[in-house]
Design an enzyme around this catalytic site. Structure first.
Site, PDB file in Angstrom:
ATOM      1  N   SER A 243       0.845  -1.195   0.000  1.00  0.00           N
ATOM      2  CA  SER A 243       0.000   0.000   0.000  1.00  0.00           C
ATOM      3  C   SER A 243       0.885   1.251   0.000  1.00  0.00           C
ATOM      4  O   SER A 243       1.736   1.398  -0.873  1.00  0.00           O
ATOM      5  CB  SER A 243      -0.938  -0.047   1.211  1.00  0.00           C
ATOM      6  OG  SER A 243      -1.980   0.885   1.078  1.00  0.00           O
TER       7      SER A 243
ATOM      8  N   ASP B  98      -8.728  -6.468  -4.855  1.00  0.00           N
ATOM      9  CA  ASP B  98      -8.310  -5.158  -4.353  1.00  0.00           C
ATOM     10  C   ASP B  98      -8.841  -4.083  -5.296  1.00  0.00           C
ATOM     11  O   ASP B  98      -8.369  -3.931  -6.411  1.00  0.00           O
ATOM     12  CB  ASP B  98      -6.791  -5.113  -4.277  1.00  0.00           C
ATOM     13  CG  ASP B  98      -6.252  -3.811  -3.675  1.00  0.00           C
ATOM     14  OD1 ASP B  98      -7.052  -2.886  -3.428  1.00  0.00           O
ATOM     15  OD2 ASP B  98      -5.032  -3.734  -3.452  1.00  0.00           O
TER      16      ASP B  98
ATOM     17  N   HIS C 172      -7.993  -5.349  -0.398  1.00  0.00           N
ATOM     18  CA  HIS C 172      -6.692  -4.697  -0.276  1.00  0.00           C
ATOM     19  C   HIS C 172      -5.911  -5.201   0.931  1.00  0.00           C
ATOM     20  O   HIS C 172      -4.688  -5.374   0.869  1.00  0.00           O
ATOM     21  CB  HIS C 172      -6.906  -3.180  -0.178  1.00  0.00           C
ATOM     22  CG  HIS C 172      -5.631  -2.402  -0.028  1.00  0.00           C
ATOM     23  ND1 HIS C 172      -4.698  -2.312  -1.034  1.00  0.00           N
ATOM     24  CD2 HIS C 172      -5.134  -1.685   1.019  1.00  0.00           C
ATOM     25  CE1 HIS C 172      -3.684  -1.560  -0.635  1.00  0.00           C
ATOM     26  NE2 HIS C 172      -3.908  -1.177   0.608  1.00  0.00           N
TER      27      HIS C 172
END
Length: 386
Positions: free
Chosen positions: A158, A325, A358
């Protein structure tokens, strides 16, 4: 433990706080400087004799330096014990693992809740705007202080993946390999929109007080909790929410009001209220803004992402994405890989089938673990790390 740079040998300790004096300011993309910078960090394992086994882990937006050890504030285990630990892909018996709280954070590194040495008050909104590149420059200062010239790997998911890419763009000569998980080379309009909802929720809270809530006994907890609730939805997937909660009720029946009737509502409220116990509202504003500003092609490639990686042809890259995601979908990872290929860099790519969204990179994902282990083993062999 607190350490002043240059006063003590830092290799092999388990972390603490490094202070940089006014003569070593952190230069910022905004044009300003941060003087008297402090960086909170943790280390795991030991440097080998060649100093070739150092791995820097970059945390995500609301993460911290406690990657594989108990967080002293929450009392919870480290946020990546699935990956870091004995017998894990990043084993401290093999690697010297470093993780620091990003600049702008609220877990010991200088941020808006820190005391401004010039005013002896919390910075609040007088804290300068920061970028992902600024976070990386601070990490470079830490790595230098630890006596490490070249990192075996920079790893992140991320926002951590953004930092890993920034390292490859700005300091390719100082890294041997890079692992980028569930990230993007720039923030999309949709993602900026979600962040703006969160920031507005915080700033609409009367207890925010224009960012000057530090001296008072109240904090903008309600606004920060709502911001976290909105963001947390983006970390999950619809199939995961449906599988975990569906339309199951929290109690025996409908309240015919605005209590948390559904289990998913109760879950989000819990996520919000527990978040305010460990995170600072102003840090949330600054860090989300830094992620919004991130656009590697524009800042380092003249609008062409491949140009940002031209100096990193020797770096080994591993890029991973997850099918469910929707915050940083696979198409974003594929564009990174195409840019790396165009720049002549060596890049491997794996899209992992999962319905966990995610946040899958925080969880027990056997394919991800196998991919990380395979990539690290091959790179370590080439690097001569046993």
């Amino acid at each position: 433990m607190s350490r002043d740079v240059g006063l003590q040998q830092l290799v092999g300790v388990d972390g603490g706080l490094i202070r940089f004096g006014p003569d070593q300011p952190l230069a910022l993309d905004s044009g300003g400087q941060l003087k008297s910078l402090e960086i909170a960090y943790r280390t795991y394992g030991k440097l080998n004799a060649e100093r070739s086994n150092a791995v820097l882990i970059c945390h995500a937006l609301t993460g911290d330096q406690h990657v594989a050890s108990v967080n002293p504030l929450s009392g919870k285990p480290g946020w990546w014990t699935q990956v870091v630990g004995p017998g894990r892909p990043l084993d401290p018996e093999r690697f010297f693992i470093i993780c620091s709280n990003v600049v702008g954070g609220c877990m010991g590194t200088t941020g808006p809740s820190s005391i401004d040495p010039e005013t002896q008050r919390a910075y609040g909104l007088s804290f300068p705007m920061i970028t992902i590149a600024d976070m990386v420059r601070a990490q470079v200062m830490l790595v230098d202080a630890l006596g490490i010239e070249t990192l075996f790997a920079v790893v992140g998911g991320s926002m951590g993946g953004m930092q890993a890419m920034q390292w490859a763009a700005d300091y390719p000569e100082r890294i041997y390999s890079t692992i980028c998980i569930a990230a993007a080379a720039r923030h999309s309009a949709q993602n900026i929109a979600f962040h703006e909802v969160g920031r507005q929720a915080i700033m609409a809270d009367p207890n925010w007080q224009g960012g000057e809530y530090g001296p008072s006994e109240v904090r903008p907890e309600k606004g920060l909790a709502v911001a976290r609730m909105a963001a947390h939805i983006t970390y999950l997937s619809e199939p995961a929410l449906q599988r975990k909660f569906g339309r199951e009720l929290q109690g025996d029946g409908l309240s015919w009001g605005f209590d948390a009737d559904f289990q998913v509502e109760s879950y989000l409220r819990h996520q919000g209220t527990s978040f305010v116990d460990r995170f600072d509202a102003n840090s949330y504003l600054y860090i989300t803004r830094a992620v919004d500003y991130f656009d590697l092609a524009a800042s380092r490639g003249g609008g062409v992402l491949a140009n940002a990686f031209t100096g990193a042809r020797h770096v080994r890259f591993c890029v991973l994405s997850f099918t469910s995601d929707w915050l940083y979908p696979t198409v974003e990872s594929r564009s990174i890989v195409r840019a790396l290929n165009a720049a002549g860099a060596r890049a491997s790519f794996v899209e992992i089938e999962t319905d966990k969204g995610h946040d899958a990179f925080f969880l027990d994902e056997p394919v991800m673990h196998a991919t990380l282990t395979g990539f690290l083993d091959a790179a370590a062999l080439a690097r001569g790390i046993k």
